[in-house]
Design a protein around this motif. Sequence first.
Motif, short mmCIF file in Angstrom:
data_model
loop_
_atom_site.label_atom_id
_atom_site.label_comp_id
_atom_site.label_asym_id
_atom_site.label_seq_id
_atom_site.Cartn_x
_atom_site.Cartn_y
_atom_site.Cartn_z
N VAL A 28 0.88 -1.17 0.00
CA VAL A 28 0.00 0.00 0.00
C VAL A 28 0.91 1.22 0.00
O VAL A 28 1.74 1.39 0.90
N GLU A 31 1.02 7.22 -1.64
CA GLU A 31 0.08 7.94 -2.51
C GLU A 31 -1.35 7.45 -2.28
O GLU A 31 -2.29 8.25 -2.29
N GLN A 32 -1.52 6.15 -2.07
CA GLN A 32 -2.86 5.63 -1.79
C GLN A 32 -3.38 6.17 -0.46
O GLN A 32 -4.54 6.56 -0.35
N ALA A 35 -4.37 9.74 -0.87
CA ALA A 35 -5.66 9.85 -1.56
C ALA A 35 -6.82 9.57 -0.61
O ALA A 35 -7.86 10.25 -0.67
N VAL A 36 -6.65 8.58 0.26
CA VAL A 36 -7.69 8.29 1.25
C VAL A 36 -7.89 9.52 2.14
O VAL A 36 -9.02 9.98 2.34
N LEU A 39 -9.67 12.50 0.64
CA LEU A 39 -11.12 12.33 0.52
C LEU A 39 -11.80 12.49 1.87
O LEU A 39 -12.74 13.28 2.02
N GLY A 136 -13.03 5.40 3.51
CA GLY A 136 -12.09 5.90 2.53
C GLY A 136 -11.14 4.81 2.03
O GLY A 136 -10.82 4.76 0.84
N VAL A 137 -10.69 3.95 2.93
CA VAL A 137 -9.85 2.82 2.52
C VAL A 137 -10.62 1.95 1.53
O VAL A 137 -10.08 1.53 0.50
N ALA A 140 -10.81 3.41 -1.88
CA ALA A 140 -9.56 3.27 -2.62
C ALA A 140 -9.40 1.87 -3.21
O ALA A 140 -8.38 1.58 -3.83
#
Length: 196
Positions: A28, A31-32, A35-36, A39, A136-137, A140
């Motif tokens: 993971v 960046e992921q 992004a979470v 959001l 949010g996870v 993604a």
Amino acid sequence: MSLVLDPAAQDLLFREARTANTFTDEPVSDEQVQAVYDLVKYGPTSMNQSPLRVTLVRSAEARERLVQHMAEGNRQKTATAPLVAILSADNEFHEELPALFPHFPQAKDAVFGDRVVRENSAALNGALQAAYFIVGVRAAGLAAGPMTGFDFEGVRKEFLDDDHTPLMVVNIGRPGPDAWYPRSPRLAYEQVVTTV
């Protein structure tokens, strides 16, 4: 009346999503996680206090230290998840209020000058933000394994400080083999909603 959100998204976030218990070894990325956060930071909290803090456990050494504080049934999945996040409530969140709640800058001292008031509010709003984080996870395309089965004081001493209260530990990654337990029952609408 139907929901506006696409049914596939409803399934991804709620109906098909469950707590993951195994994960693949696919990493993971930062960046992921960014992004979470980008959001879920928009989810509301009381007076925009935003007390959630996230500690990402990436190194093998830190992982070993964390696993020692997990309940027996949570150790293996925490040891093998690609990423683990310790979610905590910042009891000094009020220091950020002049910037986060600019139309009432006095809230920092007028409302949250008392430590007990801050701790109670941080726990409630931090838990709310932790729920956003889990959703949010899922948004993604990852699986979340939130857990409260751990030594809270041990985790606080090992990874945090006296101003942060652990809320939960969340394993994050792509679901592995047999990741899901069967769906547990839910209460019916009539058991939850009362009209007065």
